[in-house]
Design a protein around this motif. Sequence first.
Motif, PDB file in Angstrom:
ATOM      1  N   SER A 236       4.258 -31.548  33.763  1.00  0.00           N
ATOM      2  CA  SER A 236       3.660 -30.736  32.699  1.00  0.00           C
ATOM      3  C   SER A 236       3.177 -31.604  31.549  1.00  0.00           C
ATOM      4  CB  SER A 236       4.679 -29.719  32.173  1.00  0.00           C
ATOM      5  OG  SER A 236       5.023 -28.808  33.174  1.00  0.00           O
TER       6      SER A 236
ATOM      7  N   ARG B 254      -0.080 -33.323  32.435  1.00  0.00           N
ATOM      8  CA  ARG B 254      -1.186 -32.363  32.446  1.00  0.00           C
ATOM      9  C   ARG B 254      -1.568 -31.945  31.036  1.00  0.00           C
ATOM     10  NH1 ARG B 254       0.132 -27.696  34.850  1.00  0.00           N
ATOM     11  NH2 ARG B 254       2.320 -28.203  35.045  1.00  0.00           N
ATOM     12  N   LEU B 255      -0.578 -31.799  30.156  1.00  0.00           N
ATOM     13  CA  LEU B 255      -0.868 -31.466  28.760  1.00  0.00           C
ATOM     14  C   LEU B 255      -1.666 -32.589  28.091  1.00  0.00           C
ATOM     15  CD1 LEU B 255       2.556 -29.894  27.809  1.00  0.00           C
ATOM     16  CD2 LEU B 255       0.328 -28.752  27.559  1.00  0.00           C
TER      17      LEU B 255
ATOM     18  N   ALA C 220      -5.260 -32.556  29.549  1.00  0.00           N
ATOM     19  CA  ALA C 220      -6.011 -31.406  29.049  1.00  0.00           C
ATOM     20  C   ALA C 220      -6.380 -31.586  27.587  1.00  0.00           C
ATOM     21  CB  ALA C 220      -5.205 -30.129  29.241  1.00  0.00           C
TER      22      ALA C 220
ATOM     23  N   ILE D 229      -4.977 -26.041  24.769  1.00  0.00           N
ATOM     24  CA  ILE D 229      -4.397 -27.124  25.573  1.00  0.00           C
ATOM     25  C   ILE D 229      -3.440 -26.547  26.612  1.00  0.00           C
ATOM     26  CG2 ILE D 229      -2.941 -29.185  25.516  1.00  0.00           C
ATOM     27  CD1 ILE D 229      -4.022 -29.597  22.587  1.00  0.00           C
TER      28      ILE D 229
ATOM     29  N   ARG E 179      -5.383 -24.678  29.414  1.00  0.00           N
ATOM     30  CA  ARG E 179      -6.046 -25.582  30.364  1.00  0.00           C
ATOM     31  C   ARG E 179      -5.020 -26.265  31.261  1.00  0.00           C
ATOM     32  NH1 ARG E 179     -11.152 -29.393  29.629  1.00  0.00           N
ATOM     33  NH2 ARG E 179     -12.020 -27.389  29.046  1.00  0.00           N
ATOM     34  N   SER E 180      -3.823 -26.488  30.752  1.00  0.00           N
ATOM     35  CA  SER E 180      -2.772 -27.163  31.527  1.00  0.00           C
ATOM     36  C   SER E 180      -2.034 -26.233  32.471  1.00  0.00           C
ATOM     37  CB  SER E 180      -1.738 -27.774  30.586  1.00  0.00           C
ATOM     38  OG  SER E 180      -2.343 -28.640  29.691  1.00  0.00           O
TER      39      SER E 180
END
Length: 196
Positions: A8, A11-12, A15, A33, A36-37
């Motif tokens: 996570s 990905r954060l 994004a 954000i 999108r993540s």
Amino acid sequence: MGRWEPDSKGRLQAAALELFVEHGYEQTTVADIAARSGVTERTFFRYFADKREVLFEGTAVLQATVVEHIASAAMDLTALEIVGEAMAATGEIIGQRREYSQLRQTAIAANASLQERELLKLAALAAAAAHALRDRGVGEPTASLAAEAGVAVFKIGFERWIADEPTGSGEPVDIPSSLGDSIRSALLTLRSIAAA
């Protein structure tokens, strides 16, 4: 959205950088954000205090790396050599993420408050390096001058490493094989300037 997805935090970060570059830092919200993540805003705040920290969360690790390398450097090196090698050691942390570093720099360059934060980060790095040199017995002004020069070498080496082409020439740049090599190259240039 699933209950749990691996990485996570990564990905954060990805994004956030994409959104900062696409829409601008100020226009991007934590909600954007997180969406999108594929995570919640609550998940975002598990990893980051605010959206700015996405760009600066590695500052403490970078500073600790430099201080650790200064403390453990061979005793027969000059203050500038010690700091130069300590800055080159940051390549172990940053060096595998060239594309990420390019996007991060693009986002920072587009926002004055992020530029100010980056300058504060570099000033804190110089202060920590100078303190570590003084702990080794290096006197003033040598410790402060070497630390400031080391940060300049880091900055120039980093900019060269992430560059696609040199400013003004239009020709492709010979990208250094690693961030550490780029920092060492900048140090050699500084030493030749000082010798002249």
